[in-house]
Design an enzyme around this catalytic site. Structure first.
Site, PDB file in Angstrom:
ATOM      1  N   ASN A 158     -37.638 -31.689 -10.602  1.00 18.35           N
ATOM      2  CA  ASN A 158     -36.862 -30.660  -9.909  1.00 18.35           C
ATOM      3  C   ASN A 158     -36.271 -31.323  -8.670  1.00 18.35           C
ATOM      4  O   ASN A 158     -36.961 -31.526  -7.682  1.00 18.35           O
ATOM      5  CB  ASN A 158     -37.803 -29.497  -9.532  1.00 18.35           C
ATOM      6  CG  ASN A 158     -37.110 -28.456  -8.676  1.00 18.35           C
ATOM      7  OD1 ASN A 158     -35.894 -28.476  -8.520  1.00 18.35           O
ATOM      8  ND2 ASN A 158     -37.893 -27.545  -8.106  1.00 18.35           N
ATOM      9  N   TRP A 159     -34.996 -31.654  -8.784  1.00 15.08           N
ATOM     10  CA  TRP A 159     -34.377 -32.395  -7.675  1.00 15.08           C
ATOM     11  C   TRP A 159     -34.109 -31.507  -6.463  1.00 15.08           C
ATOM     12  O   TRP A 159     -33.781 -31.996  -5.403  1.00 15.08           O
ATOM     13  CB  TRP A 159     -33.059 -33.029  -8.144  1.00 15.08           C
ATOM     14  CG  TRP A 159     -33.220 -34.154  -9.116  1.00 15.08           C
ATOM     15  CD1 TRP A 159     -34.372 -34.574  -9.726  1.00 15.08           C
ATOM     16  CD2 TRP A 159     -32.175 -35.025  -9.585  1.00 15.08           C
ATOM     17  NE1 TRP A 159     -34.110 -35.641 -10.542  1.00 15.08           N
ATOM     18  CE2 TRP A 159     -32.770 -35.942 -10.485  1.00 15.08           C
ATOM     19  CE3 TRP A 159     -30.804 -35.108  -9.356  1.00 15.08           C
ATOM     20  CZ2 TRP A 159     -32.037 -36.928 -11.136  1.00 15.08           C
ATOM     21  CZ3 TRP A 159     -30.064 -36.088 -10.005  1.00 15.08           C
ATOM     22  CH2 TRP A 159     -30.682 -36.996 -10.881  1.00 15.08           C
ATOM     23  N   LYS A 160     -34.200 -30.204  -6.646  1.00 13.95           N
ATOM     24  CA  LYS A 160     -33.905 -29.241  -5.565  1.00 13.95           C
ATOM     25  C   LYS A 160     -32.512 -29.523  -4.986  1.00 13.95           C
ATOM     26  O   LYS A 160     -31.631 -29.989  -5.710  1.00 13.95           O
ATOM     27  CB  LYS A 160     -35.008 -29.286  -4.507  1.00 13.95           C
ATOM     28  CG  LYS A 160     -36.399 -29.113  -5.136  1.00 13.95           C
ATOM     29  CD  LYS A 160     -37.492 -28.868  -4.155  1.00 13.95           C
ATOM     30  CE  LYS A 160     -38.805 -28.712  -4.902  1.00 13.95           C
ATOM     31  NZ  LYS A 160     -39.915 -28.333  -4.037  1.00 13.95           N
TER      32      LYS A 160
ATOM     33  N   HIS B 249     -38.394 -20.056  -9.082  1.00 11.96           N
ATOM     34  CA  HIS B 249     -39.110 -21.034  -8.252  1.00 11.96           C
ATOM     35  C   HIS B 249     -39.527 -20.352  -6.947  1.00 11.96           C
ATOM     36  O   HIS B 249     -38.802 -19.505  -6.422  1.00 11.96           O
ATOM     37  CB  HIS B 249     -38.211 -22.248  -7.973  1.00 11.96           C
ATOM     38  CG  HIS B 249     -38.953 -23.363  -7.326  1.00 11.96           C
ATOM     39  ND1 HIS B 249     -39.224 -23.382  -5.973  1.00 11.96           N
ATOM     40  CD2 HIS B 249     -39.523 -24.478  -7.844  1.00 11.96           C
ATOM     41  CE1 HIS B 249     -39.920 -24.473  -5.691  1.00 11.96           C
ATOM     42  NE2 HIS B 249     -40.128 -25.155  -6.813  1.00 11.96           N
TER      43      HIS B 249
ATOM     44  N   GLU C 203     -39.376 -21.246  -3.994  1.00 10.85           N
ATOM     45  CA  GLU C 203     -38.397 -21.350  -2.901  1.00 10.85           C
ATOM     46  C   GLU C 203     -37.313 -20.288  -3.070  1.00 10.85           C
ATOM     47  O   GLU C 203     -36.800 -19.758  -2.087  1.00 10.85           O
ATOM     48  CB  GLU C 203     -37.799 -22.767  -2.861  1.00 10.85           C
ATOM     49  CG  GLU C 203     -38.811 -23.758  -2.293  1.00 10.85           C
ATOM     50  CD  GLU C 203     -38.698 -25.175  -2.827  1.00 10.85           C
ATOM     51  OE1 GLU C 203     -37.669 -25.528  -3.410  1.00 10.85           O
ATOM     52  OE2 GLU C 203     -39.681 -25.927  -2.666  1.00 10.85           O
TER      53      GLU C 203
ATOM     54  N   GLU D  62     -47.359 -23.152 -10.026  1.00 16.53           N
ATOM     55  CA  GLU D  62     -47.136 -23.923  -8.807  1.00 16.53           C
ATOM     56  C   GLU D  62     -47.712 -23.173  -7.609  1.00 16.53           C
ATOM     57  O   GLU D  62     -47.046 -22.292  -7.044  1.00 16.53           O
ATOM     58  CB  GLU D  62     -45.636 -24.128  -8.577  1.00 16.53           C
ATOM     59  CG  GLU D  62     -44.960 -24.923  -9.668  1.00 16.53           C
ATOM     60  CD  GLU D  62     -43.701 -25.608  -9.138  1.00 16.53           C
ATOM     61  OE1 GLU D  62     -43.619 -26.830  -9.275  1.00 16.53           O
ATOM     62  OE2 GLU D  62     -42.832 -24.919  -8.581  1.00 16.53           O
TER      63      GLU D  62
ATOM     64  N   GLY E 166     -44.598 -29.562  -1.901  1.00 13.99           N
ATOM     65  CA  GLY E 166     -43.980 -30.356  -0.839  1.00 13.99           C
ATOM     66  C   GLY E 166     -44.882 -30.593   0.358  1.00 13.99           C
ATOM     67  O   GLY E 166     -44.438 -31.037   1.411  1.00 13.99           O
TER      68      GLY E 166
ATOM     69  N   SER F  93     -46.813 -31.241  -5.436  1.00 18.77           N
ATOM     70  CA  SER F  93     -47.186 -32.579  -4.955  1.00 18.77           C
ATOM     71  C   SER F  93     -47.771 -33.472  -6.052  1.00 18.77           C
ATOM     72  O   SER F  93     -48.687 -34.261  -5.777  1.00 18.77           O
ATOM     73  CB  SER F  93     -48.153 -32.480  -3.766  1.00 18.77           C
ATOM     74  OG  SER F  93     -47.538 -31.800  -2.698  1.00 18.77           O
TER      75      SER F  93
ATOM     76  N   GLY G 233     -41.249 -32.199  -7.784  1.00 17.51           N
ATOM     77  CA  GLY G 233     -40.154 -32.251  -6.809  1.00 17.51           C
ATOM     78  C   GLY G 233     -39.996 -33.664  -6.271  1.00 17.51           C
ATOM     79  O   GLY G 233     -39.385 -34.528  -6.901  1.00 17.51           O
ATOM     80  N   GLY G 234     -40.604 -33.896  -5.113  1.00 13.63           N
ATOM     81  CA  GLY G 234     -40.435 -35.156  -4.378  1.00 13.63           C
ATOM     82  C   GLY G 234     -40.476 -36.421  -5.223  1.00 13.63           C
ATOM     83  O   GLY G 234     -39.566 -37.251  -5.145  1.00 13.63           O
TER      84      GLY G 234
HETATM   85  P1  PGA Z   1     -43.234 -31.139  -5.047  1.00 14.67           P
HETATM   86  O1  PGA Z   1     -42.357 -29.904  -5.596  1.00 14.67           O
HETATM   87  O2  PGA Z   1     -43.601 -31.980  -6.214  1.00 14.67           O
HETATM   88  O3  PGA Z   1     -42.308 -31.838  -4.073  1.00 14.67           O
HETATM   89  O4  PGA Z   1     -44.424 -30.553  -4.376  1.00 14.67           O
HETATM   90  C1  PGA Z   1     -42.720 -29.249  -6.780  1.00 14.67           C
HETATM   91  C2  PGA Z   1     -41.788 -28.088  -7.040  1.00 14.67           C
HETATM   92  O5  PGA Z   1     -41.427 -27.385  -6.089  1.00 14.67           O
HETATM   93  O6  PGA Z   1     -41.376 -27.860  -8.196  1.00 14.67           O
END
Ligand code: PGA
Length: 248
Positions: A9-11, A94, A96, A166, A172, A212, A233-234
């Site tokens: 997930n590149w966000k 998601h 966010e 999640e 994050g 994470s 994500g990251g």
């Molecule tokens: P993260 O993000 O791996 O940076 O914690 C995961 C996500 O939000 O899908």
């Protein structure tokens, strides 16, 4: 057997040129073909990344969509538009989006139905906040999210849906749920699906953990019975890390 799925997930990261550079970097490596690899990239990069992925087994995902086919919804993107590009997956609900863009359970449900209508596989995110976990409410919260997300969705569609557990406190933050905790919640979600539908649906549904996830935690996680993959994500923004996740 459920096919493991590792989705990046590149966000809101990477311009079009940066997206293409990252894809070219990923393409330098061999990926495990027994694992489905997905990159969920910003809308503006979707078409170009689709082209760049030609000849690979990597699937393309979006990070959101509207539930209507078209209309007066300034700034939104519809499933029809994503379908024309050839998007395979779409992240829906998601945390966010729930947190910053008022994405409530009923919208999540409408978006899942819209995605399925166009053969786009939804990756549906659920998960509790830190306060909810500290109050031991994680199962109650996640069960409600899952049931509301799947309201009026037929059993036949379950094999095309991925659920991403999640926990919000792990996204994050560098804090990750232990592989046992992740498995416990994935098992709980699987049971919830079994109770709503039947044993077949329970066995079919793919459930990811997200929060994470890093190359050094993936092996443990993927060894767990009820964890079928990860939403990352990251670590998905670095080619070598994404590849090590897929090749866990
Ligand atoms: P993260 O993000 O791996 O940076 O914690 C995961 C996500 O939000 O899908």
């Amino acid at each position: 057997m459920r096919l493991p799925i590792i989705a990046g997930n590149w966000k809101m990261n990477n311009t079009i040129s940066e997206s293409l550079a990252l894809i070219e970097d990923i393409k330098k490596y061999d990926l495990n073909k027994e694992v489905e690899a997905v990159v969920c990239v910003p809308y503006i990069s979707l078409s170009k990344v689709k082209k760049a992925l030609e000849g690979t087994d990597i699937k393309l995902g979006a990070q959101n969509m509207h539930w209507e086919d078209n209309g007066a919804y300034t700034g939104e993107i519809s499933p029809v538009m994503l379908k024309e590009i050839g998007v395979d997956y779409c992240i829906i609900g998601h945390s966010e989006r729930r947190q910053y863009f008022n994405e409530l359970d009923d919208r999540v449900n409408k978006k899942i139905k819209a995605a399925l209508k166009y053969d786009i596989k939804p990756i549906v995110c659920v998960g509790e906040t830190l306060e909810e976990r500290e109050a031991s409410k994680e199962e109650e919260v996640v069960k409600e999210q899952v049931l509301k997300a799947l309201e009026n969705i037929e059993k036949e569609d379950i094999k095309n849906i991925v659920i991403a557990y999640e926990p919000i406190w792990a996204i994050g933050t560098g804090k990750t749920a232990s592989s046992d905790d992740a498995n416990k919640m994935c098992e709980f979600i699987r049971k919830t699906i079994g109770d709503k539908y039947d044993v077949e649906a329970k066995e079919d549904i793919r459930i990811q953990y997200g929060g994470s996830v890093k190359p050094d935690t993936i092996k443990d996680l993927m060894a767990k019975k009820d964890v079928d993959g990860a939403l990352v994500g990251g670590a998905s923004l670095v080619a070598r890390d994404f590849v090590s996740l897929v090749n866990y």
